[in-house]
Design a protein around this motif. Structure first.
Motif, short mmCIF file in Angstrom:
data_model
loop_
_atom_site.label_atom_id
_atom_site.label_comp_id
_atom_site.label_asym_id
_atom_site.label_seq_id
_atom_site.Cartn_x
_atom_site.Cartn_y
_atom_site.Cartn_z
N ILE A 1 0.84 -1.21 0.00
CA ILE A 1 0.00 0.00 0.00
C ILE A 1 0.87 1.25 0.00
O ILE A 1 0.62 2.21 -0.75
N LEU A 2 1.91 1.27 0.85
CA LEU A 2 2.76 2.45 0.98
C LEU A 2 3.56 2.73 -0.29
O LEU A 2 3.89 3.89 -0.57
N LEU A 3 3.89 1.71 -1.05
CA LEU A 3 4.74 1.90 -2.23
C LEU A 3 3.97 1.91 -3.54
O LEU A 3 4.42 2.54 -4.51
N ILE A 4 2.83 1.23 -3.60
CA ILE A 4 2.13 1.08 -4.88
C ILE A 4 0.86 1.92 -4.94
O ILE A 4 0.49 2.44 -6.00
N VAL A 5 0.17 2.09 -3.82
CA VAL A 5 -1.12 2.78 -3.81
C VAL A 5 -0.98 4.25 -3.40
O VAL A 5 -1.50 5.15 -4.08
N VAL A 6 -0.27 4.50 -2.31
CA VAL A 6 -0.18 5.87 -1.78
C VAL A 6 0.53 6.83 -2.74
O VAL A 6 0.01 7.93 -3.00
N PRO A 7 1.72 6.50 -3.28
CA PRO A 7 2.40 7.46 -4.16
C PRO A 7 1.57 7.90 -5.36
O PRO A 7 1.50 9.11 -5.64
N PRO A 8 0.93 6.97 -6.13
CA PRO A 8 0.10 7.46 -7.24
C PRO A 8 -1.04 8.36 -6.79
O PRO A 8 -1.37 9.34 -7.49
N ALA A 9 -1.65 8.07 -5.62
CA ALA A 9 -2.73 8.92 -5.12
C ALA A 9 -2.21 10.32 -4.81
O ALA A 9 -2.86 11.32 -5.14
N VAL A 10 -1.02 10.39 -4.21
CA VAL A 10 -0.42 11.69 -3.91
C VAL A 10 -0.10 12.44 -5.19
O VAL A 10 -0.34 13.66 -5.32
N VAL A 11 0.46 11.72 -6.16
CA VAL A 11 0.84 12.35 -7.43
C VAL A 11 -0.38 12.87 -8.17
O VAL A 11 -0.34 13.95 -8.77
N VAL A 12 -1.47 12.13 -8.15
CA VAL A 12 -2.70 12.58 -8.81
C VAL A 12 -3.17 13.90 -8.19
O VAL A 12 -3.53 14.86 -8.90
N GLY A 13 -3.16 13.98 -6.85
CA GLY A 13 -3.56 15.22 -6.20
C GLY A 13 -2.64 16.38 -6.55
O GLY A 13 -3.11 17.50 -6.83
N LEU A 14 -1.33 16.13 -6.55
CA LEU A 14 -0.38 17.18 -6.91
C LEU A 14 -0.53 17.60 -8.36
O LEU A 14 -0.45 18.79 -8.69
N GLN A 15 -0.76 16.62 -9.24
CA GLN A 15 -0.90 16.92 -10.67
C GLN A 15 -2.10 17.84 -10.92
O GLN A 15 -1.99 18.85 -11.63
N ILE A 16 -3.21 17.50 -10.34
CA ILE A 16 -4.41 18.32 -10.52
C ILE A 16 -4.21 19.71 -9.93
O ILE A 16 -4.58 20.73 -10.53
N GLY A 17 -3.60 19.76 -8.73
CA GLY A 17 -3.35 21.05 -8.10
C GLY A 17 -2.41 21.92 -8.91
O GLY A 17 -2.62 23.15 -9.04
N MET A 18 -1.35 21.35 -9.50
CA MET A 18 -0.39 22.11 -10.30
C MET A 18 -1.06 22.68 -11.54
O MET A 18 -0.81 23.83 -11.93
N ARG A 19 -1.90 21.89 -12.20
CA ARG A 19 -2.52 22.37 -13.43
C ARG A 19 -3.52 23.49 -13.14
O ARG A 19 -3.76 24.35 -14.00
N ARG A 20 -4.11 23.44 -11.95
CA ARG A 20 -5.02 24.54 -11.59
C ARG A 20 -4.25 25.77 -11.14
O ARG A 20 -4.66 26.90 -11.42
N ARG A 21 -3.14 25.54 -10.44
CA ARG A 21 -2.37 26.68 -9.92
C ARG A 21 -1.58 27.37 -11.02
O ARG A 21 -1.44 28.60 -11.03
N TRP A 22 -1.05 26.60 -11.96
CA TRP A 22 -0.26 27.18 -13.05
C TRP A 22 -0.82 26.71 -14.39
O TRP A 22 -0.31 25.76 -15.00
N PRO A 23 -1.87 27.34 -14.85
CA PRO A 23 -2.48 26.95 -16.14
C PRO A 23 -1.52 27.05 -17.31
O PRO A 23 -1.73 26.40 -18.34
N VAL A 24 -0.45 27.84 -17.15
CA VAL A 24 0.51 28.01 -18.24
C VAL A 24 1.17 26.68 -18.59
O VAL A 24 1.69 26.51 -19.72
N LEU A 25 1.18 25.73 -17.66
CA LEU A 25 1.79 24.43 -17.95
C LEU A 25 1.08 23.70 -19.09
O LEU A 25 1.68 22.86 -19.76
N ARG A 26 -0.20 24.03 -19.31
CA ARG A 26 -0.94 23.37 -20.37
C ARG A 26 -0.50 23.82 -21.75
O ARG A 26 -0.78 23.14 -22.75
N ASP A 27 0.17 24.96 -21.85
CA ASP A 27 0.55 25.50 -23.16
C ASP A 27 1.65 24.67 -23.83
O ASP A 27 1.78 24.68 -25.05
N GLY A 28 2.45 24.00 -23.05
CA GLY A 28 3.49 23.13 -23.60
C GLY A 28 4.76 23.83 -24.02
O GLY A 28 5.57 23.23 -24.73
N GLU A 29 4.96 25.09 -23.61
CA GLU A 29 6.18 25.78 -24.00
C GLU A 29 7.43 25.11 -23.40
O GLU A 29 8.52 25.22 -23.97
N GLN A 30 7.26 24.45 -22.29
CA GLN A 30 8.39 23.81 -21.62
C GLN A 30 8.61 22.37 -22.10
O GLN A 30 9.54 21.69 -21.65
#
Length: 258
Positions: A11-40
């Motif tokens: 659970i700690l290695l296979i389930v928890v990290p993807p759940a954390v990453v999903v939350g961070l991913q969604i939060g980053m895209r909302r906080r910095w919409p510029v990431l969607r442009d693909g300039e980087q």
């Protein structure tokens, strides 16, 4: 983490990290919409290609080393049991009293390893004084074997060789208790995972769902491989461990000690 139940490690290695990453991913895209442009994407794509290859090599190295150690530990136990069988069977060249003494020594050794030393190794304790005492007794017995005929002299040498094989196998088995992947490699694996997944998270895709799914899948894959390495890192402890079946078969074939 090797001391945790295998289900909790999973659970700690296979389930928890993807759940954390999903939350961070969604939060980053909302906080910095510029990431969607693909300039980087051009720079991030180049860096992730280099970082990904380096991390894949490191992760594969750790998993392979852990598996080779686990397989070697299983082989050592088999060699130990084979040496015991040879000592038992080749004792037929000696007088009945000596032969029975060697037979009982083999039984006592196998029983002590299975009943005393194996639980000690599972707790991270290298070796058992009882087994060491039996080895010392066996050494003295072999040194005093009667050699009245050329055949007995030949078999004394054979028994001594098999006894040396037994001591070597036991020593190698005990050494595995304190062996494992060095801490510095685990640190490198964790840091490498964070960097690799981090660059994946800033790589732009127009679809939030697709981007999140790809990042979570990569995280889960890394978690699975790290879980495998953790589970077999110490061959004689944890839920995934080498069992004493070869030595138990010695007791099954030759009987319990008196």
């Amino acid at each position: 983490m090797t001391g945790l139940p295998i289900w909790l490690s999973g659970i700690l290695l296979i389930v928890v990290p993807p759940a954390v990453v999903v939350g961070l991913q969604i939060g980053m895209r909302r906080r910095w919409p510029v990431l969607r442009d693909g300039e980087q994407n051009e720079v991030a794509g180049f860096i992730i290609a280099v970082v990904g290859v380096i991390y894949a090599v490191l992760l594969a190295f750790v998993v392979i080393v852990s598996w080779e150690n686990f397989s070697h530990a299983e082989q050592v136990v088999g060699d130990e049991a084979s040496a015991l069988r040879t000592i038992y069977r080749d004792s037929g060249a000696f007088p009945p009293q000596v032969r029975e003494e060697l037979h009982d020594t083999v039984r006592r050794y196998a029983a002590a390893v299975v009943e005393t030393e194996w639980p000690a190794m599972a707790r991270g304790e290298p070796g058992s004084p009882e087994v060491t005492h039996i080895i010392d007794e066996t050494s003295q017995t072999l040194a005093n074997l009667p050699v009245g005929t050329p055949s007995q002299q030949q078999y004394q040498g054979i028994e001594a060789d098999r006894f040396n094989d037994l001591v070597t196998a036991r020593s190698q088995r005990v050494d595995f208790v304190e062996q494992g992947v060095p801490s510095v490699l685990w640190i490198a694996l964790v840091v490498g995972a964070v960097v690799t997944i981090g660059f994946t998270m800033i790589f732009a895709l127009s679809s939030t769902v697709l981007h999140t799914l790809m990042t979570a899948s990569l995280t889960a894959l890394i978690g699975v491989l790290m879980f495998v390495a953790v589970a077999i890192d110490h061959p004689f402890s944890g839920d995934v461990a080498v069992d004493p079946a070869p030595l138990e078969r010695v007791l099954s074939d030759f009987g319990q000690p008196r």
